[in-house]
Design an enzyme around this catalytic site. Sequence first.
Site, mmCIF file in Angstrom:
data_model
loop_
_atom_site.group_PDB
_atom_site.id
_atom_site.type_symbol
_atom_site.label_atom_id
_atom_site.label_comp_id
_atom_site.label_asym_id
_atom_site.label_seq_id
_atom_site.Cartn_x
_atom_site.Cartn_y
_atom_site.Cartn_z
ATOM 1 N N SER A 229 10.863 -64.054 -0.672
ATOM 2 C CA SER A 229 9.884 -63.357 0.149
ATOM 3 C C SER A 229 9.086 -64.368 0.987
ATOM 4 C CB SER A 229 8.954 -62.567 -0.754
ATOM 5 O OG SER A 229 8.004 -61.939 0.030
ATOM 6 N N GLY A 230 9.024 -64.098 2.282
ATOM 7 C CA GLY A 230 8.261 -64.990 3.162
ATOM 8 C C GLY A 230 9.078 -66.138 3.707
ATOM 9 N N THR B 1 13.345 -61.357 7.744
ATOM 10 C CA THR B 1 13.157 -60.309 8.754
ATOM 11 C C THR B 1 13.105 -60.914 10.154
ATOM 12 O OG1 THR B 1 11.960 -59.087 7.081
ATOM 13 C CG2 THR B 1 11.700 -58.335 9.334
ATOM 14 N N ASN C 70 3.701 -63.148 1.514
ATOM 15 C CA ASN C 70 4.029 -62.905 2.930
ATOM 16 C C ASN C 70 3.112 -61.816 3.484
ATOM 17 O OD1 ASN C 70 5.201 -62.448 5.382
ATOM 18 N ND2 ASN C 70 7.227 -61.912 4.603
ATOM 19 N N SER D 51 5.472 -58.613 4.398
ATOM 20 C CA SER D 51 6.613 -58.628 3.480
ATOM 21 C C SER D 51 7.356 -57.286 3.515
ATOM 22 C CB SER D 51 6.087 -58.911 2.075
ATOM 23 O OG SER D 51 7.161 -58.929 1.192
ATOM 24 N N SER D 52 8.676 -57.378 3.667
ATOM 25 C CA SER D 52 9.474 -56.143 3.651
ATOM 26 C C SER D 52 9.555 -55.685 2.198
ATOM 27 C CB SER D 52 10.885 -56.401 4.170
ATOM 28 O OG SER D 52 10.835 -57.239 5.292
ATOM 29 N N GLY E 247 15.312 -61.443 -1.529
ATOM 30 C CA GLY E 247 16.014 -62.504 -2.269
ATOM 31 C C GLY E 247 15.597 -62.495 -3.716
ATOM 32 N N GLU F 194 13.795 -62.874 -6.996
ATOM 33 C CA GLU F 194 12.371 -62.915 -7.266
ATOM 34 C C GLU F 194 12.176 -63.387 -8.692
ATOM 35 O OE1 GLU F 194 10.146 -59.820 -4.249
ATOM 36 O OE2 GLU F 194 10.148 -59.395 -6.393
HETATM 37 N N1 LIG Z 1 11.715 -68.596 12.829
HETATM 38 C C1 LIG Z 1 10.421 -68.423 12.647
HETATM 39 N N2 LIG Z 1 9.552 -68.940 13.532
HETATM 40 C C2 LIG Z 1 8.231 -68.769 13.361
HETATM 41 N N3 LIG Z 1 7.663 -68.139 12.325
HETATM 42 C C3 LIG Z 1 8.479 -67.612 11.406
HETATM 43 C C4 LIG Z 1 9.916 -67.731 11.522
HETATM 44 N N4 LIG Z 1 10.440 -67.100 10.489
HETATM 45 C C5 LIG Z 1 9.407 -66.618 9.750
HETATM 46 N N5 LIG Z 1 8.255 -66.934 10.311
HETATM 47 C C6 LIG Z 1 6.888 -66.600 9.772
HETATM 48 O O1 LIG Z 1 7.001 -66.293 8.439
HETATM 49 C C7 LIG Z 1 6.509 -64.996 8.145
HETATM 50 C C8 LIG Z 1 7.359 -64.330 7.101
HETATM 51 O O2 LIG Z 1 8.625 -64.085 7.610
HETATM 52 P P1 LIG Z 1 9.478 -62.800 7.208
HETATM 53 O O3 LIG Z 1 8.627 -61.582 7.217
HETATM 54 O O4 LIG Z 1 10.662 -62.807 8.067
HETATM 55 O O5 LIG Z 1 9.863 -63.131 5.794
HETATM 56 P P2 LIG Z 1 10.861 -62.325 4.851
HETATM 57 O O6 LIG Z 1 11.861 -63.291 4.393
HETATM 58 O O7 LIG Z 1 11.352 -61.141 5.563
HETATM 59 O O8 LIG Z 1 9.923 -61.914 3.679
HETATM 60 P P3 LIG Z 1 10.027 -60.625 2.785
HETATM 61 O O9 LIG Z 1 11.152 -60.816 1.868
HETATM 62 O O10 LIG Z 1 8.716 -60.625 2.116
HETATM 63 O O11 LIG Z 1 10.195 -59.508 3.712
HETATM 64 C C9 LIG Z 1 6.583 -64.258 9.443
HETATM 65 O O12 LIG Z 1 5.610 -63.265 9.506
HETATM 66 C C10 LIG Z 1 6.336 -65.365 10.453
HETATM 67 O O13 LIG Z 1 4.971 -65.568 10.596
HETATM 68 MG MG LIG Z 2 11.115 -59.217 5.363
#
Ligand SMILES: Nc1ncnc2c1ncn2[C@@H]1O[C@H](COP(=O)(O)OP(=O)(O)OP(=O)(O)O)[C@@H](O)[C@H]1O
Ligand SMILES: [Mg+2]
Length: 1112
Positions: free
Chosen positions: A107-108, A112, A157, A160-161, A387, A389
């Site tokens: 997560s984070g 996404t 995050n 977070s999704s 992923g 946890e």
């Molecule tokens: N390539 C990137 N460039 C800039 N910032 C990023 C990038 N990828 C992620 N981030 C930052 O990290 C934060 C978390 O990313 P994201 O929501 O994609 O995580 P996640 O893997 O989907 O988490 P979760 O599993 O909780 O959904 C985003 O809100 C953004 O601020």
């Molecule tokens: Mg996500």
Amino acid sequence: MEVKTSLLDNMIGVGDMVLLEPLSEDSFLENLKKRFDHNEIYTYIGSVVISMNPYRSLPIYSPEKVEEYRNRNFYELSPHIYALADEAYRSLRDQDKDQCILITGESGSGKTEASKLVMSYVAAVCGKGQEVNKVKEQLLQSNPVLEAFGNAKTVRNDNSSRFGKYMDIEFDFKGDPLGGVISNYLLEKSRVVKQPRGERNFHIFYQLLSGASDDTLKKLKLDRDFSKYNYLSLDSAVVNGLDDATSFRTVKNAMQIVGFMEDEIRSVLELVAAVLKLGNIEFKPESRCNDTDESRVRDKNDLKEMCELLGIEQTVLERAFSYRTVEAKLEKVSTTLNVAQAYYARDALAKNLYSRLFSWLVTRINESIKAQTKSRHKVMGVLDIYGFEIFEKADNSFEQFIINYCNEKLQQIFIELTLREEQEEYIREGIEWTNIEYFNNAVICDLIENNQNGIMAMLDEECLRPGTVTDETFLDKLNTVCAEHQHFESRLSKNSKFLNDHSLPHSCFRIQHYAGKVLYCVEGFVDKNNDLLYRDLSQAMFKATHSLMKELFPEGNPSKVNLKRPPTAGSQFKSSVGTLMKNLQTKNPNYIRCIKPNDKKAAHIFTASLVCHQVRYLGLMENVRVRRAGYAFRQPYGPCLERYKMLCKRTWPHWRGPAREGVEVLMADLQVPTEEFSYGRSKIFIRNPRTLFFLEERRRQCLQDLATLIQKIYRGWKCRTHFLLLKKSQVVVAAWYRRYAQQKKYQRIKSATTVVQSYARGWQARKLLRELKHQKRCEEAVTTIAAYWHGTQARRELRKLKEEARRKHAVAVIWACWQGLKVRREYRKFFRANAGKKIYNFTIQRIMQKYFLGVKSGLPSMSPVDKNWPARPYRFLDAAHAQLRSIFHLWRCKKYRSQFSQERKAVYQEKLEASELFKDKKSLYPSSVSQPFKGDYLEISKNPKYQKLNSCVEEKVLLADVVNKINRANGKGASRILLLTKKNVVLADQKTGQVKASVALPDLISVSVSTQNDGFFALKLKEGSASAVKGDFLLSSEHLIETITKLHHIGSTASDDGEQLDINISDEFLVQFKQDKVCVKFIQAAPKNGNSASCKRKNNRLLEVSVPAATA
Ligand SMILES: Nc1ncnc2c1ncn2[C@@H]1O[C@H](COP(=O)(O)OP(=O)(O)OP(=O)(O)O)[C@@H](O)[C@H]1O
Ligand SMILES: [Mg+2]
């Protein structure tokens, strides 16, 4: 020209972990850190992309970057998520292979974000057009909607999704997007009712309260204050960098773009509001007679509002929170709910309501974005799933178990597909397959999902089993069934090596996942798996008039009562994961492994332990090993030869034969051990990264040498060119200079020559001039001298001649004088004194003689009117000549007269008389001169007509003519015959010849005529005479002159006393008419009615006669 580049160029660390040498966890982390520190957040493991979350925006997603990576080979540029997206999109479009992009990570870690980057890249490079753009826009806009309802702020995050998402994007044969299908997995619905510390509920609740208008909130019966709602945690309601109000507008806009109707959006928001209201319903115990507590709604206001919002009868819902009806076959038992059960029921309803709403949203989005055509299409799946946890201590629960199970399955598919692909490539390339040692996690999957003795099967069994079922009984069951399994551990398991491990609590079990060991606490497993919602509640929901609410609870329909238990959450998830796996296996996988560099959501911080942990559970080392198990590096012959051809003289600079032979020559020349590489059909396979780095090192050195060589040659060429240029320039300069110098010299000589020449010429000219001047002076002197001389001579001669002439003249004069003297002396005797007079007379005589003879011969004719007369010969004869002429004329007239007869003579006398009377007195006269005086114009004696008249007249008629007698009254004329005899003037009628008047001539005293050209005349009679009774006569005659002349002549001859008849010529005269005297006045008038004069009586006293002017 396109410049061929490679991933190996300007690498920071190594761009592909497969090339890591030596391969260890430390070197792996070090490489990641090095690259992360240099903003290189992407690294490859073969075709897998490792993505480090930078936690800040990097300038690597610009449209220019998209263009840079577009249509480039995967290893051509430095690692990037775009390279993977491009590779996937191109093999989908060009090779017709369905693709899936599996994005995993904790997560984070940026899953996404990565999925959005992939989608936006594909949207940017695929076709364009109005329809296509609409589809793209709908696909992209589905993200904000799902994120609002499915994402929440967690400690890890801020966005977070809280659900798993798999999206199939469908393309046509051209690669244009047609539509898509979204599948969602296991929404974390427990968050609706309770959030851990530092986290918050799903975004939509906060967005609605912050962003909706007052009006909307009023309709939804909501208050903007978060603190009014039990379900909203307050400690982190506001998230830094998140503007809920703006996001709300974005979400509403996205919903509209995706295709939600206005009333659908309203319904959705009403359900969101209902969830909030639901959370505010509280219960109080009410004691029953049988010592049990029954729950009652404490404050009914929220309940009432919620019921109003959804159109539910309040009592129905109230009852559903107090009673539970259990139906079994024919029996229907109703039991009361205590307060705890009521809260459980309320939360279950809220969770179910929200999760069903979320699923409905996904279905609704799918309806909008589904491909319109049924033709075969290609698919690109994007999986953004939670992923692994692993929480500290024993915080891992049912959800983590499910999530980790999903990741185990993904790892398995990854291993399977990676190995399968590796194997397929070896077969394709004709390389001998060597068995690869790797850990296969199928055994762990089996532990969880096995239908007989898998953990999930055990849980389902426990849930369905009659009797008392608790989490502990479930753990006991696990302890007996799975105890033997080498990846399962619990405090009571027989085979456990950790029996003495007191860190393992009693209510927990541990599974050794491929990514590490995870300790799960069994608390809540049974409940969560059951996911129970009391039927009374679902039926109450179905009774709602709110159509969407009704749709979400179909099982509440009393006519379709299904006594079968609904599938458990675990089995539902298992089957959907099974479907997903099957789906993924049919596609070509592309992996993005996301790593979170730190726990602080901060940029630039690389926490090695955290990364190490992720590297482990993502199985990245495993990944590299699998990839390197056979050959670490492979490259098509063409690019390989192109890259290393400078290492061998035979292949440098150009290899003419096939690329493979070139590579063979190259490898042989470099003496690379044969076990280090293999020749495939199209690629060379290098077993060890060392060999590749050896080649790279050699290349680097060689490039340096080549650079030196190129520099050397270039410098040589440059210097030579420069030298040649200088040389050429020098020749040119020299030539120009020589030419210039010669030119100058020539000009100097030329001007000197000119000067010398001019001096010489000047000298010569002056000399010549002097000579010529001298000569001229001499000539002039000679001429002057000659002139003087000639002058002297001539004068002398002249003088001589003059002297001579004078002398001769003097001689002649003297001689003449002398001769004259002599002649005079001699002839003096012959001359008389009057000889001159005689000569004169004689001469005069002679002249006169000659004159008269001349006159005689030149006499004019005998006509008296001939005016000719010869010219006078001498002036002194003027008087005689005139005299002579007059004499001749008189004589000629006499001669002429002597020829006349008596009658003729009388006629001329008459004419003469007329002339005397009228010449120069009356204008009529000149016209009468040529008219002969005929007298008897009527031939009265001969004409028988006038016989009677003739007989009346005794005398001889001297004149008979017709005249006009002017009427004295009006001036008009009447024709009368006028007869003139020696005694009388008779007037007779012209027709009858009757005598009208006869006037004796003595009675006639005068005749008056005018001076003008008319024929009027008045006969004035003697007063008192017999004839004068009627007064005077005014007559007009054409022969006036003749008549008057005759009358005058006769009158003078007839009178006894010789008294002349008075002829009065005047333009005004008086005429006596009877008693009146009338004045007759003649005036000149313009010619009118011919030339005749007209007479007009003007008044009693005046008779006016207009006479036309005589024409010349
Ligand atoms: N390539 C990137 N460039 C800039 N910032 C990023 C990038 N990828 C992620 N981030 C930052 O990290 C934060 C978390 O990313 P994201 O929501 O994609 O995580 P996640 O893997 O989907 O988490 P979760 O599993 O909780 O959904 C985003 O809100 C953004 O601020
Ligand atoms: Mg996500």
